[in-house]
Design a protein around this motif. Structure first.
Motif, short mmCIF file in Angstrom:
data_model
loop_
_atom_site.label_atom_id
_atom_site.label_comp_id
_atom_site.label_asym_id
_atom_site.label_seq_id
_atom_site.Cartn_x
_atom_site.Cartn_y
_atom_site.Cartn_z
N ALA A 53 0.83 -1.21 0.00
CA ALA A 53 0.00 0.00 0.00
C ALA A 53 0.86 1.27 0.00
O ALA A 53 1.95 1.25 0.58
N PRO A 54 0.44 2.33 -0.64
CA PRO A 54 -0.82 2.52 -1.36
C PRO A 54 -0.85 1.83 -2.72
O PRO A 54 -1.89 1.74 -3.34
N GLY A 55 0.32 1.37 -3.24
CA GLY A 55 0.24 0.54 -4.44
C GLY A 55 1.05 0.99 -5.64
O GLY A 55 0.83 0.49 -6.74
N SER A 56 2.03 1.88 -5.44
CA SER A 56 2.75 2.36 -6.64
C SER A 56 3.64 1.25 -7.23
O SER A 56 3.80 1.17 -8.45
N TRP A 57 4.19 0.36 -6.39
CA TRP A 57 4.99 -0.75 -6.95
C TRP A 57 4.07 -1.69 -7.72
O TRP A 57 4.42 -2.18 -8.79
N ASP A 83 -0.91 -6.07 2.04
CA ASP A 83 -0.58 -5.01 3.00
C ASP A 83 -1.55 -5.06 4.18
O ASP A 83 -2.67 -5.54 4.04
N ASP A 99 -1.34 -9.58 7.15
CA ASP A 99 -0.06 -9.34 7.82
C ASP A 99 0.98 -10.30 7.26
O ASP A 99 0.77 -11.52 7.31
N ILE A 100 2.07 -9.78 6.73
CA ILE A 100 3.06 -10.68 6.10
C ILE A 100 3.79 -11.53 7.13
O ILE A 100 4.46 -12.50 6.79
N ASP A 124 8.60 -3.71 0.00
CA ASP A 124 9.02 -2.33 0.28
C ASP A 124 8.57 -1.99 1.70
O ASP A 124 8.20 -0.85 2.00
N1 SAM Z 1 5.66 -0.04 -2.06
C1 SAM Z 1 4.55 0.78 -1.63
C2 SAM Z 1 4.15 1.66 -2.79
O1 SAM Z 1 4.93 1.75 -3.71
O2 SAM Z 1 3.06 2.24 -2.76
C3 SAM Z 1 4.89 1.59 -0.39
C4 SAM Z 1 5.05 0.74 0.83
S1 SAM Z 1 5.06 1.66 2.32
C5 SAM Z 1 6.65 2.40 2.27
C6 SAM Z 1 5.29 0.44 3.56
C7 SAM Z 1 4.07 -0.43 3.80
O3 SAM Z 1 4.44 -1.52 4.64
C8 SAM Z 1 2.91 0.27 4.53
O4 SAM Z 1 1.81 0.39 3.69
C9 SAM Z 1 2.62 -0.67 5.72
O5 SAM Z 1 1.23 -0.84 5.96
C10 SAM Z 1 3.25 -1.97 5.24
N2 SAM Z 1 3.51 -2.93 6.30
C11 SAM Z 1 4.24 -2.73 7.44
N3 SAM Z 1 4.23 -3.86 8.19
C12 SAM Z 1 3.48 -4.79 7.51
C13 SAM Z 1 3.10 -6.14 7.79
N4 SAM Z 1 3.48 -6.76 8.90
N5 SAM Z 1 2.32 -6.78 6.88
C14 SAM Z 1 1.91 -6.16 5.75
N6 SAM Z 1 2.25 -4.88 5.44
C15 SAM Z 1 3.02 -4.20 6.31
#
Ligand code: SAM
Length: 309
Positions: A53-57, A83, A99-100, A124
């Protein structure tokens, strides 16, 4: 244009809005791909975007895997984005709010892939920052290890793993551990990642775990237990290192990604240098679906937000 002064100076923030990306991070994945070409492989079928999230990748993945491709080329292609936060839909991407770090998430992804393994996994992930540096670094490390554990269970032999890291004190340990699982590990810094930040990305090519090791996720087992049986567990944080010598360290090759024309994310550009109108403020491409501050905003708008004394 960004609404605060730091964003105003950041060309990637503006370019993301202009090109319809939900976050400037899109350019990090694009610049990594410029050098490694992992998304240009015609055989890429199943892809996982962790912490998406938000989803750019995921937008970049969707463009690279589906846009302009024939029905034959996209046959069997699938992207799953995971996410904790809800995500607005993206073409050709299946989103999972999960949750990953939980083993159930692995099962949900495998179900979506019809129990086939993935060709490419990226992460990410970043936890909420507390400002307590040691704690933040520790939680970030845990998140990378969780992403790696899930990847170890879902990536096919020869697959690729790309993940955000912070080059803190113990990063050599991570490089050496990854060296037991992948043929090649490179630490890469895209130009869109601020030079002032410790952020970088590990690009791990050729998943090649020990043939006698079976990776199994279990909510009750620790990271060390997970990797026991795999030779990587020989080197743990508790081990006494033999007399430490420079040439014994595992130092991943470091490279900067993005071509010479790429903007420098730390630079301040003169508005006169551009033909475009840079003074116009651009709205975000996609408002957050359910941000943590939503309730506070509702209370503020209705005049019910009071400051605790
Ligand atoms: N790559 C995304 C993009 O391009 O839009 C941005 C990612 S953002 C920097 C980091 C994300 O890691 C957040 O949306 C957060 O909710 C997620 N996150 C953190 N811990 C997590 C977990 N345990 N399981 C799933 N997502 C997690």
């Amino acid at each position: 244009m960004g609404k605060n002064s730091k964003d105003k100076r950041d060309m990637y923030y503006r370019k993301a809005k202009e090109q319809g990306f939900r976050a400037r991070s899109a350019f990090k994945l694009l610049q990594l791909n410029d050098d490694f070409h992992f998304l240009d492989d015609p055989n890429l079928k199943r892809v996982v975007d962790l912490c998406a999230a938000p989803g750019s990748w995921s937008q970049v993945l969707s463009q690279k895997l589906f846009d302009g491709k024939t029905a034959e080329e996209i046959k069997d292609r699938k992207i799953v984005a995971v996410d904790l936060q809800p995500m607005s839909p993206i073409n050709h991407v299946t989103t999972l709010q999960a949750d990953i770090t939980h083993p159930k998430t692995l099962k949900r992804i495998l179900d979506l892939f019809g129990n086939e393994k993935a060709d490419f996994v990226c992460s990410d992930g970043a936890p909420d920052v507390t400002g307590l540096h040691d704690l933040d670094e520790y939680v970030q490390q845990q998140l990378i290890m969780s992403a790696l554990q899930l990847t170890a269970c879902i990536l096919k032999k020869g697959g690729i793993f790309v993940a955000k890291i912070f080059r803190g004190r113990d990063i050599d340990m991570l490089y050496s551990q990854l060296g037991y699982l992948f043929d090649k590990v490179v630490c890469a810094k895209p130009k869109s990642s601020r030079g002032t930040s410790l952020e970088a990305f590990i690009v791990c090519i050729g998943y090649n775990p020990p043939s006698d090791w079976v990776s199994t996720l279990d909510v009750n087992s620790s990271v060390e237990e997970f990797f026991s049986g795999c030779h990587m567990s020989k080197l743990s944080i508790h081990d006494k290192l033999p007399s430490w010598q420079e040439d014994e360290r595992t130092i991943a090759k470091f490279m900067s990604c993005g071509n010479l024309e790429s903007f420098d994310s730390d630079a301040t550009y003169h508005l006169d240098d551009f033909k475009e109108d840079l003074n116009t403020s651009l709205d975000p491409v996609q408002s957050p679906t359910n941000p943590p501050y939503k309730k506070a905003l509702e209370l503020k708008r209705s005049g019910k937000l009071t400051r605790a004394v």
